[in-house]
Motif scaffolding. Structure first.
Motif, mmCIF file in Angstrom:
data_model
loop_
_atom_site.group_PDB
_atom_site.id
_atom_site.type_symbol
_atom_site.label_atom_id
_atom_site.label_comp_id
_atom_site.label_asym_id
_atom_site.label_seq_id
_atom_site.Cartn_x
_atom_site.Cartn_y
_atom_site.Cartn_z
ATOM 1 N N GLY A 194 0.779 -1.227 0.000
ATOM 2 C CA GLY A 194 0.000 0.000 0.000
ATOM 3 C C GLY A 194 0.811 1.278 0.000
ATOM 4 O O GLY A 194 0.241 2.378 0.065
ATOM 5 N N GLU A 195 2.137 1.195 -0.079
ATOM 6 C CA GLU A 195 3.008 2.366 -0.087
ATOM 7 C C GLU A 195 3.815 2.406 -1.391
ATOM 8 O O GLU A 195 4.077 1.371 -2.003
ATOM 9 N N HIS A 196 4.231 3.612 -1.781
ATOM 10 C CA HIS A 196 4.983 3.783 -3.026
ATOM 11 C C HIS A 196 6.487 3.837 -2.727
ATOM 12 O O HIS A 196 6.935 4.585 -1.853
ATOM 13 N N TYR A 197 7.236 3.048 -3.484
ATOM 14 C CA TYR A 197 8.685 2.978 -3.322
ATOM 15 C C TYR A 197 9.358 3.104 -4.679
ATOM 16 O O TYR A 197 8.807 2.699 -5.708
ATOM 17 N N LEU A 198 10.586 3.649 -4.670
ATOM 18 C CA LEU A 198 11.422 3.697 -5.866
ATOM 19 C C LEU A 198 12.505 2.632 -5.733
ATOM 20 O O LEU A 198 13.261 2.623 -4.762
ATOM 21 N N MET A 384 24.153 -5.755 4.632
ATOM 22 C CA MET A 384 23.365 -6.339 5.708
ATOM 23 C C MET A 384 22.973 -5.246 6.697
ATOM 24 O O MET A 384 23.756 -4.371 6.998
ATOM 25 N N PHE A 385 21.746 -5.330 7.195
ATOM 26 C CA PHE A 385 21.116 -4.288 8.009
ATOM 27 C C PHE A 385 20.908 -3.022 7.183
ATOM 28 O O PHE A 385 20.988 -1.911 7.693
ATOM 29 N N ALA A 386 20.622 -3.198 5.904
ATOM 30 C CA ALA A 386 20.449 -2.064 4.997
ATOM 31 C C ALA A 386 19.119 -1.359 5.267
ATOM 32 O O ALA A 386 18.138 -1.978 5.709
ATOM 33 N N ARG A 387 19.101 -0.060 4.972
ATOM 34 C CA ARG A 387 17.870 0.735 5.046
ATOM 35 C C ARG A 387 17.585 1.425 3.713
ATOM 36 O O ARG A 387 16.712 2.284 3.631
ATOM 37 N N SER A 388 18.346 1.042 2.700
ATOM 38 C CA SER A 388 18.121 1.551 1.350
ATOM 39 C C SER A 388 18.699 0.538 0.370
ATOM 40 O O SER A 388 19.372 -0.423 0.771
ATOM 41 N N LEU A 389 18.434 0.758 -0.915
ATOM 42 C CA LEU A 389 18.880 -0.165 -1.960
ATOM 43 C C LEU A 389 19.913 0.505 -2.852
ATOM 44 O O LEU A 389 19.976 1.733 -2.953
ATOM 45 N N GLN A 390 20.719 -0.330 -3.519
ATOM 46 C CA GLN A 390 21.716 0.164 -4.470
ATOM 47 C C GLN A 390 21.665 -0.668 -5.737
ATOM 48 O O GLN A 390 21.393 -1.872 -5.693
ATOM 49 N N SER A 391 21.959 -0.032 -6.850
ATOM 50 C CA SER A 391 22.028 -0.757 -8.123
ATOM 51 C C SER A 391 23.098 -1.834 -8.053
ATOM 52 O O SER A 391 24.190 -1.610 -7.517
ATOM 53 N N ASP A 392 22.779 -3.003 -8.579
ATOM 54 C CA ASP A 392 23.705 -4.133 -8.689
ATOM 55 C C ASP A 392 24.107 -4.699 -7.327
ATOM 56 O O ASP A 392 25.099 -5.424 -7.241
ATOM 57 N N TRP A 393 23.369 -4.384 -6.275
ATOM 58 C CA TRP A 393 23.608 -4.935 -4.945
ATOM 59 C C TRP A 393 22.396 -5.734 -4.491
ATOM 60 O O TRP A 393 21.264 -5.492 -4.921
ATOM 61 N N PHE A 403 14.434 4.049 3.175
ATOM 62 C CA PHE A 403 14.764 5.286 2.480
ATOM 63 C C PHE A 403 14.474 5.220 0.983
ATOM 64 O O PHE A 403 14.870 6.117 0.231
ATOM 65 N N GLN A 404 13.770 4.152 0.557
ATOM 66 C CA GLN A 404 13.272 4.086 -0.816
ATOM 67 C C GLN A 404 11.848 4.607 -0.912
ATOM 68 O O GLN A 404 11.310 4.715 -2.018
ATOM 69 N N HIS A 405 11.245 4.922 0.226
ATOM 70 C CA HIS A 405 9.871 5.432 0.206
ATOM 71 C C HIS A 405 9.825 6.738 -0.582
ATOM 72 O O HIS A 405 10.717 7.587 -0.472
ATOM 73 N N ILE A 406 8.782 6.896 -1.368
ATOM 74 C CA ILE A 406 8.715 8.036 -2.278
ATOM 75 C C ILE A 406 8.642 9.372 -1.539
ATOM 76 O O ILE A 406 8.941 10.428 -2.105
ATOM 77 N N SER A 407 8.297 9.348 -0.253
ATOM 78 C CA SER A 407 8.221 10.592 0.519
ATOM 79 C C SER A 407 9.590 11.228 0.724
ATOM 80 O O SER A 407 9.670 12.418 1.051
#
Length: 422
Positions: A194-198, A384-393, A403-407
């Protein structure tokens, strides 16, 4: 770009630009239409103009008092000592150990930071310019609570390898017991729970806590680089309840040995508490079979290049520690050294990563660019223990999408949105 300056002292980084590099063209589905738009991580989260002041604001009566022992930041801001409230006491062993460590790295931090910042300023960075925009209250994150509720669900697949599920398919996703990926070469905006993420391109993630890591072990991959940012136990965390901490003893339960390739580079973020640093170097790395190779320091500065805390502050330092080591399977170090010599340069000790920190709690700068020379080409990387995403990871944690939330982003309205049918 991420690395602004590189020299023998270390690197001056621009973490904001690194994040934005992934979202210049982000696609989304709306019915039968596919739209594309550019997004930017909100710049105001890096809008640190002046050093933090560690002392409490003074009252009118206190302003008439004088202090002969003022601390000063690099900008000359006096930090007035509180007098008469506590009697002086002897430093405990932890505080003594902290002072010894600080004395060892102080000159490197002072001179190395100055060198990197000065070069950055000649390139137009670290000018002290403020950003426009108002920092809104971050979106409440309930991901950790959802992970707790998901523990009642049965994990499917047993010990069999399960292929990642794609966020770009029109199907129900099991985020808590399967690895999810964006297989596309561009970022995408998706609706999850129900939430928007990038979601950045070619990224994978598992949303779970330490008790539900089996899908990561069953992914059929081992990793050449593992970066850990553990939720270390400390008094401020206990008081604030911002996130659940993990006792040091439980870190040994992490299956790093099963997830690492024979020459895996293991990097751990450590707080400035000496007991945590000793634990990583003397217990955790030996337990995982990781040979200690280097210690780096992340130095936090303002937009003008000043330390965010006084360098010699007895309370908070303007730096954090990174402990780096290599995994050697079967204790065959000669094989490790021979193999790595073909692909990576030797790992240097005592390097600085200098950047403006995010005002968001535990939002660390990416290490991808600075670690690239020290791992094989096309290495597989895990946070590990990530709070965001990275390309190719691949990223794992119970707040891995936080921290990928669109807000946390703004849409770039200067570019026209393109629509196509799919």
């Amino acid at each position: 770009m991420s690395v602004i300056v590189s020299d023998t002292c270390g690197w001056l980084l621009d973490p904001h630009s690194f994040i934005n590099a992934n979202y210049g063209c982000c696609i989304a589905r709306h019915g039968c239409m596919q739209q594309s738009a550019a997004y930017n991580f909100k710049r105001e989260y890096f809008n640190i103009i002046r050093p933090y002041i560690t002392s409490k604001p003074t009252t009118d009566n206190e302003k008439t008092k004088t202090s002969t022992d003022n601390l000063k930041t690099p900008s000359g801001v006096d930090v007035q000592k509180r007098r008469g409230r506590k009697r002086k006491r002897n430093l405990n062993q932890g505080e003594l150990d902290s002072q010894v460590y600080h004395d060892q790295v102080r000159l490197l931090v002072q001179e190395g930071t100055k060198s990197l910042v000065e070069v950055g300023q000649t390139l137009g960075y670290m000018t002290g310019a403020a950003f426009d925009g108002i920092t809104n209250t971050p979106q409440d994150c309930h991901l950790a609570a959802m992970c707790d509720m998901a523990k009642s669900l049965v994990l499917d697949g047993g010990d069999d390898a399960v292929a990642p599920q794609s966020v770009w398919r029109d199907e129900a996703l099991d985020l808590f017991s399967r690895i999810t990926e964006n297989p596309l070469d561009q970022s995408c905006e998706v609706t999850l729970m129900g939430e928007h993420y990038l979601i950045p391109p070619r990224s994978k993630f598992l949303l779970s806590d330490i008790t539900r890591m089996q899908p990561l072990l069953n992914c059929g991959e081992t990793f050449d680089l593992i970066v850990l940012d553990p939720p270390w136990e400390n008094k401020s965390v206990k008081r604030s309840s911002r996130y659940n901490f993990l006792p040091s003893s439980q870190l040994k339960q992490l299956p790093v040995d099963l997830l690492s390739s024979p020459e895996c580079l293991v990097v751990t973020w450590v707080t400035n508490r000496p007991r945590h640093l000793r634990f990583v170097k003397e217990e955790l790395y030996p337990h995982w079979g990781v040979k200690l190779l280097a210690e780096w320091l992340w130095v936090k500065v303002t937009q003008a290049g000043e330390f965010v805390f006084p360098l010699d502050s007895p309370h908070k330092k303007p730096y954090e520690v990174l402990v780096l080591g290599r995994k050697s399977h079967n204790c065959d170090e000669s094989v490790t050294t021979s193999t790595l010599s073909e692909h990576a340069v030797p790992l240097p000790d005592q390097r600085l990563l200098v950047s403006v920190p995010s005002t968001l709690h535990s939002h660390k700068p990416s290490l991808s660019a600075v670690l690239k020379p020290y791992i094989r080409p096309n290495s597989k990387c895990l946070e590990m223990f990530a709070r965001s995403l990275q390309s190719d990871w691949t990223s794992w944690g119970n707040e891995v999408l936080k921290f990928q939330h669109i807000s946390y982003f703004t849409k770039d309205t200067t570019n026209e949105i393109h629509q196509t049918k799919h």
